[in-house]
Scaffold this active site. Structure first.
Site, PDB file in Angstrom:
ATOM      1  NE  ARG A  37      -9.811  -8.876  -0.256  1.00 52.12           N
ATOM      2  CZ  ARG A  37      -8.513  -8.919  -0.776  1.00 52.12           C
ATOM      3  NH1 ARG A  37      -8.192  -9.206  -1.899  1.00 52.12           N
ATOM      4  NH2 ARG A  37      -7.555  -8.576  -0.029  1.00 52.12           N
ATOM      5  CG  ASP A  44      -8.002 -10.439  -7.572  1.00 49.32           C
ATOM      6  OD1 ASP A  44      -8.161 -10.531  -6.097  1.00 49.32           O
ATOM      7  OD2 ASP A  44      -7.369  -9.693  -8.014  1.00 49.32           O
ATOM      8  CG  HIS A  86       2.058  -8.493  -6.972  1.00 48.78           C
ATOM      9  ND1 HIS A  86       1.328  -8.138  -8.001  1.00 48.78           N
ATOM     10  CD2 HIS A  86       1.369  -8.102  -5.781  1.00 48.78           C
ATOM     11  CE1 HIS A  86       0.210  -7.689  -7.549  1.00 48.78           C
ATOM     12  NE2 HIS A  86       0.243  -7.489  -6.468  1.00 48.78           N
TER      13      HIS A  86
HETATM   14  N1  URA Z   1      -2.355  -6.179  -4.131  1.00 50.98           N
HETATM   15  C1  URA Z   1      -3.392  -7.233  -4.759  1.00 50.98           C
HETATM   16  O1  URA Z   1      -3.068  -7.612  -5.641  1.00 50.98           O
HETATM   17  N2  URA Z   1      -4.644  -7.837  -3.833  1.00 50.98           N
HETATM   18  C2  URA Z   1      -4.535  -7.633  -2.673  1.00 50.98           C
HETATM   19  O2  URA Z   1      -5.527  -8.002  -2.167  1.00 50.98           O
HETATM   20  C3  URA Z   1      -4.021  -6.775  -1.948  1.00 50.98           C
HETATM   21  C4  URA Z   1      -3.048  -5.878  -2.737  1.00 50.98           C
END
Ligand code: URA
Length: 434
Positions: A168, A161, A82
């Site tokens: 966010r 998320d 990632h």
């Molecule tokens: N990448 C993600 O998956 N989440 C974040 O908060 C920032 C970058």
């Protein structure tokens, strides 16, 4: 329990219990806690921070908000990768087939771009016909068949998320270590791999601007991974200037194909070999990360990685001829060359400004629902440390709509800084943690 009391407690800088964190995440994901309370909570976390224990609890509460992927029917040790997000970061397009061609299965779920940063899924979608939405069964059976699949994250994975990240993004609370760590690690844990390699970007075009912040993010994520039994390594890499030369979806696919054919830009290739070396090591396919990187160099030279990419494109319904003839990829018709107004060494190519220029041309989204233009973007001709003469080309802009060129051009002009002295060569790989 009340959302109000949890927000107040965090606003006052107190530590939240696991139950309070679970209550908040469950309530927000389930729609009982409204956006305005979640926004206040995020801002309180942004300013007050979270302890490691709170960050780990937040991560696991987010994992529990949705489904998880079971990769156990795929033979071998699965390793995920990632990136925390950058400009020109087409690493997955090269790394995933490269590692798969070395015999380590890669079952990868990737994201889309947001703001000035790009996303693998948007890049892949510039290949005509290629499907990025596979059912869980299709995803697993493709990895069992060819050892490789790169798909969009399913909507049922970490829905908390998805909601929190979107909030966010519009409440100026993205660049927070506990919030990024929990966002990234919840997705990686839910995606099912036994081991994880993280590419933590640092610099102008990254969410983490300083080494101190990047180190803090990397150590937090590595510790969360370990806590839940996933071996995790974080590589901190430079994002002061874009990676490679191409920025924009189809332009980046072209560059990735060139890299898979053995003609990639040095920084992109180096990053892929380092990250891939760690992936092979964690998968048990190499005795050390260095040995893994050496093996991948051979795989790259042999052409097997390019073949593997072509195989993946074919399996996912894309036109494999695109890989042999990248000119079949979309390319915007208006071009504008930005030239140097003076002479000297390139001291900086500010990644954020180049990313913003690509976004203004239509390569990225200002808002989540915006559509993108795969054929537009910026190709750099010079990078940090290069010498340029007045009138020499610094970059070419590609646009479908000529009216989008002037604001993008301004960003590119401002991104380049020239100086009389050659800047010291900057290290692409800053640190490895874990
Ligand atoms: N990448 C993600 O998956 N989440 C974040 O908060 C920032 C970058």
């Amino acid at each position: 329990m009340r959302a109000y009391d949890i927000i107040l407690k965090k606003r006052q800088g107190q530590e939240l219990s696991r139950e309070e964190i679970e209550f908040f995440v469950r309530g927000y994901a389930g729609g009982e806690i409204p956006d305005y309370q979640a926004a206040a909570f995020l801002m309180a976390v942004y300013f007050r921070g979270l302890s490691f224990r709170e960050t780990a609890d937040l991560t696991m509460a987010m994992v529990a908000s949705g489904e998880t992927v079971d990769l156990s029917s795929i033979p071998g040790r699965k390793v995920d990768k990632h990136s925390t997000g950058g400009v020109g970061d087409k690493t997955t397009l090269v790394l995933a087939p490269l590692v798969a061609a070395a015999g380590v299965p890669v079952a990868k779920m990737s994201g889309r771009g947001l703001g000035h940063t790009g996303g693998t899924i948007d890049k892949l979608e510039s290949i005509p016909g290629l499907r990025v939405s596979l059912t869980p069964q299709e995803f697993i059976s493709q990895v069992r068949k060819i050892g490789l699949a790169v798909v969009a994250q399913s909507g049922n994975l970490v829905p908390a998320d998805k909601k929190l990240y979107a909030l966010r993004d519009v409440t100026a609370t993205v660049d927070s270590v506990p919030l990024i760590a929990s966002s990234v690690m919840s997705k990686k844990i839910a995606a099912g791999a036994e081991a994880i390699v993280l590419d933590v970007k640092v610099g102008d075009g990254a969410f983490m601007r300083t080494m101190e912040e990047a180190r803090s993010l990397a150590t937090t994520m590595v510790a969360i991974g370990r806590l839940v039994g996933r071996q995790t390594t974080a590589v901190i890499s430079d994002m002061d200037q874009p990676l490679g030369f191409a920025v924009g979806n189809a332009l980046e696919v072209r560059e990735a194909i060139e890299a898979l054919a053995g003609n990639g830009p040095a920084d992109l290739v180096e990053l892929c070999l380092v990250l891939g070396g760690h992936m092979l090591f964690l998968a048990g396919a190499a005795a050390t990360p260095g040995e893994g990187a050496g093996r991948l160099e051979e795989v790259l030279r042999s052409g097997r990685a390019l073949e593997k990419f072509k195989e993946m494109v074919r399996e996912q319904g894309g036109d494999p001829k695109t890989v042999e003839e990248p000119d079949r990829l979309p390319l915007a018709r208006h071009r504008e060359v930005v030239v140097a107004r003076g002479e000297g060494y390139v001291c900086a190519v500010k990644a954020k400004k180049i990313g913003r220029a690509a976004m203004l041309l239509g390569a990225g989204r200002e808002k989540k629902e915006d559509s993108i233009d795969h054929g537009v973007g910026v190709v750099l001709h010079k990078k940090s440390g290069d010498y340029v003469k007045s009138g020499e080309a610094l970059a070419t802009l590609y646009a479908s709509d000529a009216a989008r060129i002037p604001p993008a051009r301004r960003e590119v002009e401002e991104a380049f800084a020239l100086g009389v002295e050659k800047p010291p060569a900057s290290n692409l790989i800053r640190e490895v943690i874990g």
